[in-house]
Design an enzyme around this catalytic site. Sequence first.
Site, mmCIF file in Angstrom:
data_model
loop_
_atom_site.group_PDB
_atom_site.id
_atom_site.type_symbol
_atom_site.label_atom_id
_atom_site.label_comp_id
_atom_site.label_asym_id
_atom_site.label_seq_id
_atom_site.Cartn_x
_atom_site.Cartn_y
_atom_site.Cartn_z
ATOM 1 N N LEU D 221 37.896 66.554 75.730
ATOM 2 C CA LEU D 221 36.507 66.628 76.182
ATOM 3 C C LEU D 221 35.635 67.460 75.234
ATOM 4 O O LEU D 221 35.964 68.584 74.915
ATOM 5 C CB LEU D 221 36.491 67.259 77.581
ATOM 6 N N ASP D 222 34.509 66.919 74.822
ATOM 7 C CA ASP D 222 33.515 67.618 73.983
ATOM 8 C C ASP D 222 34.084 68.055 72.631
ATOM 9 O O ASP D 222 33.535 68.932 71.971
ATOM 10 C CB ASP D 222 32.939 68.854 74.703
#
Lengths: 277, 277, 277, 277
Positions: D221-222
């Site tokens: 994520l990210d």
Amino acid sequence: MEKKTLLTHCSDEPGLISKITNICYKHQLNIIHNSEFVDNTTSQFFMRTELEGYFNDETLLADLDQALPEGALHQLVNSGRKRIVILVTKESHCLGDILMKNYDGSLDVEIAAVVGNYDKLQALTERFDIPYHCVSHEGLTRDQHDQKVLEAVNQYQPDYLVLAKYMRILTPEFVNQYPHRIINIHHSFLPAFIGAKPYQQAYDRGVKIIGATAHFVTSNLDEGPIIKQDVIPVDHTFSAQDMAQAGRDVEKNVLSKALGKVLNDHVFVEGNKTIIL
Amino acid sequence: MEKKTLLTHCSDEPGLISKITNICYKHQLNIIHNSEFVDNTTSQFFMRTELEGYFNDETLLADLDQALPEGALHQLVNSGRKRIVILVTKESHCLGDILMKNYDGSLDVEIAAVVGNYDKLQALTERFDIPYHCVSHEGLTRDQHDQKVLEAVNQYQPDYLVLAKYMRILTPEFVNQYPHRIINIHHSFLPAFIGAKPYQQAYDRGVKIIGATAHFVTSNLDEGPIIKQDVIPVDHTFSAQDMAQAGRDVEKNVLSKALGKVLNDHVFVEGNKTIIL
Amino acid sequence: MEKKTLLTHCSDEPGLISKITNICYKHQLNIIHNSEFVDNTTSQFFMRTELEGYFNDETLLADLDQALPEGALHQLVNSGRKRIVILVTKESHCLGDILMKNYDGSLDVEIAAVVGNYDKLQALTERFDIPYHCVSHEGLTRDQHDQKVLEAVNQYQPDYLVLAKYMRILTPEFVNQYPHRIINIHHSFLPAFIGAKPYQQAYDRGVKIIGATAHFVTSNLDEGPIIKQDVIPVDHTFSAQDMAQAGRDVEKNVLSKALGKVLNDHVFVEGNKTIIL
Amino acid sequence: MEKKTLLTHCSDEPGLISKITNICYKHQLNIIHNSEFVDNTTSQFFMRTELEGYFNDETLLADLDQALPEGALHQLVNSGRKRIVILVTKESHCLGDILMKNYDGSLDVEIAAVVGNYDKLQALTERFDIPYHCVSHEGLTRDQHDQKVLEAVNQYQPDYLVLAKYMRILTPEFVNQYPHRIINIHHSFLPAFIGAKPYQQAYDRGVKIIGATAHFVTSNLDEGPIIKQDVIPVDHTFSAQDMAQAGRDVEKNVLSKALGKVLNDHVFVEGNKTIIL
């Protein structure tokens, strides 16, 4: 409780902030935000005061009249939505941006109508359930066309007109009906590249930055008070057409930022300049 | 006539602007510029008032004491030059920029001395006729070194300390002697890349923008109130070293802009944030 | 092993990249970086090739001569430091920035001398151990003064002249001695505010952005090929003097960025434009 | 005549540019634009070559196979429009910007469908005559929901998926079906403020700049390769909500610029980074 904005413009003298804020205090109005500016070259005083409370407009303005120097301008503006009419020609990016920002709530305004000299943007406008008036300029003199556009516009009694890439020059007669109430987006960094085809001019000169300028329309073309300007970098790989394409984003961003300031009563005009408080 | 700046910070209540500007008016002080801000989440009121006239500091502050809510902070600051001491290590760009801006008058400050933990920047400093103290950290504990730096600094009784790429962490004891009076430039866009080697971290992450942050130093490393930040674009052609090189310009620009705000009394601190009026 | 940069400029035709890189390959030269651009409106081809290896300049250029279309320009430039002479008047910020960047290594150039028409910047220059020539213009015609400046300049045989806020107009005779080798910083966003006092002009027009332009000097004042431009925002609180003050940072940044490009052989000139590869 | 783009990625060795451009020349393909980059830390070579002519893909790729080092990746991409599916939740600004730019031709892409986990954006999408699939997540596990979204998406066989403020985390199974083909806009300047409520985090930290990051989605994520980032200044007057509001413009601009690069085959991925040629 209501919210209103008090706009004061007068010649400068000692104690003005104190006098005005005192009067607000006596009227039990709470100051949410206050900004002032003194132009030292012209000795003019400008103040914008966001107020909250129960207003008695008449007595408030009378008290201010007594306290302020002669010739002072003051205005108590409702903090509600303004009504605009948008003028367009064929390009959709500025209109589209305003429509979309109005749709998602980031530009809180009532778009009463869109008026265009072609029908190209009718479908887009009507997708957002806004009336579109096509007023063709073909076969008409400039005066005749402006007169027809004015008729279309005036029925909505708009607070402001927005020229969202309206590619025609308005007659002074038109402009004088909406003094400091017509906002134009010019596709150059004024005063560079005044007049027609600014991107071609920019290409020919070999500039490394292009820009856009939002300004109030006066009877002198491209000479009205500037509200907002911004630029983007370009380089040797950009044709005049590439510049026009790249410039669209800066045009729409500059126009919508200028509208945000005007529609929320942040903009004073003094001569050929704006004071934005 | 003198110029002073009145800084007010207290809990918000109706009529504060009116009360303060009234007192100034009664004291026949002219308000050159006034800015205020209310933090609605904390209900704190901040106001910065530039005044001109003949000051009786004692009675003015006493009048304000009586008018303002309990616990109000107010300060009447002379609008003169501040005195700073600059701490450095080996890199010259931030120091050089401050020296040069002081030389040409665009940063109006008295640079009392430069203190470095190496002698590398001594020659540059002395070219500008400013005393340089080399306080080497070799063979010293952090406490011992900080103590010696403090001795070098304190003799000048500076208003502010400026860490112009001082690559050592100050002890809390040091920091507490100059609360909200030490300004640091961190070579990243905080809170990204806290700690050591931020450009290497930025390179490893593949970011497309690098930045710099000027902040007040507190005892929590890289966590103090931020005064100013800015960024520049980078791309895949930049090595970590290229980023460090390119970052120098943004570091020095951010630091000197932050200094401009602090040295002209524009910066309030509230908790971990700055309010810049 | 040496590093050199091959600069090619000719009319476009199929296979140019292939031909040039082939010749480099045959000469066992490694291409570190290659950039090319074709101007489709003029059908001109530009290529910049950074090479590494053992060079036989004569045979390499002969091979290229044979392969390229008639009239092709090519140049094999040593990747070493260039030599510049800086011309100044009274303002120190651009000169100071170049001196400091040269001092810290971020602008790798040999500053042979500084020539000024006043002695105001002599002390600053000499602090950096660089010779300063004061050539006063008082009592001299423009031709006479230019002649004396040229004499001071020519003894250093500089690669480029840098006008770092040199506030005089050079005669065409002067300019023609250094074609595309004189870099000027103009304190406006050209072509806006050509000529004298651009900040006063900007103030009078009420613009919301001011800028600076680095360009090659030609015999048409402020009309030479633009190398780099940048801007900063201003607002109604800025006097003409404030704009001049704020503009200093953008002037020096634009000038030093333009120098970085020119001194590392990235800049081609075609007519009134630059191609920066 | 056709236009195609040749993308080459292999380990670096001498003569690659020469070899590749030679082959193109022999195939009588004209090079419209060529860009290359060598990552010196990993010794990887990247080249993007825009070609024009009559293509025999098979023999061209076979010739390249023979000339390039083992393991070389090369791709010959048609320069036509790509097909995308857009995933959304409730916020309209990024979707609206893509719809409008597609409408006016400045983002030339086929929007096959929009898929949302709410029906809030259905009306807006359908105004532009694009099919909308509402796939509610209510009562479903993350795996179940992702499965249903995938079914809706896959029927269109898109080249890329665009997460235009899609506020859900995709499962690795989903992501692996579209490796380096899912583009997300994250509403912060990554790696600052990873995770939920970045504007609230930014407000709490008191930053002076907020930003947005467009990146390829990976299973971390990210953490995927960053394509484009940009920022805007904020100050103490901004609440967390004001930041979110102001951030919308930078989010949509960053996303559409990233899309422009990806959809025109400018973006290579190497490890956790992008090379944009």
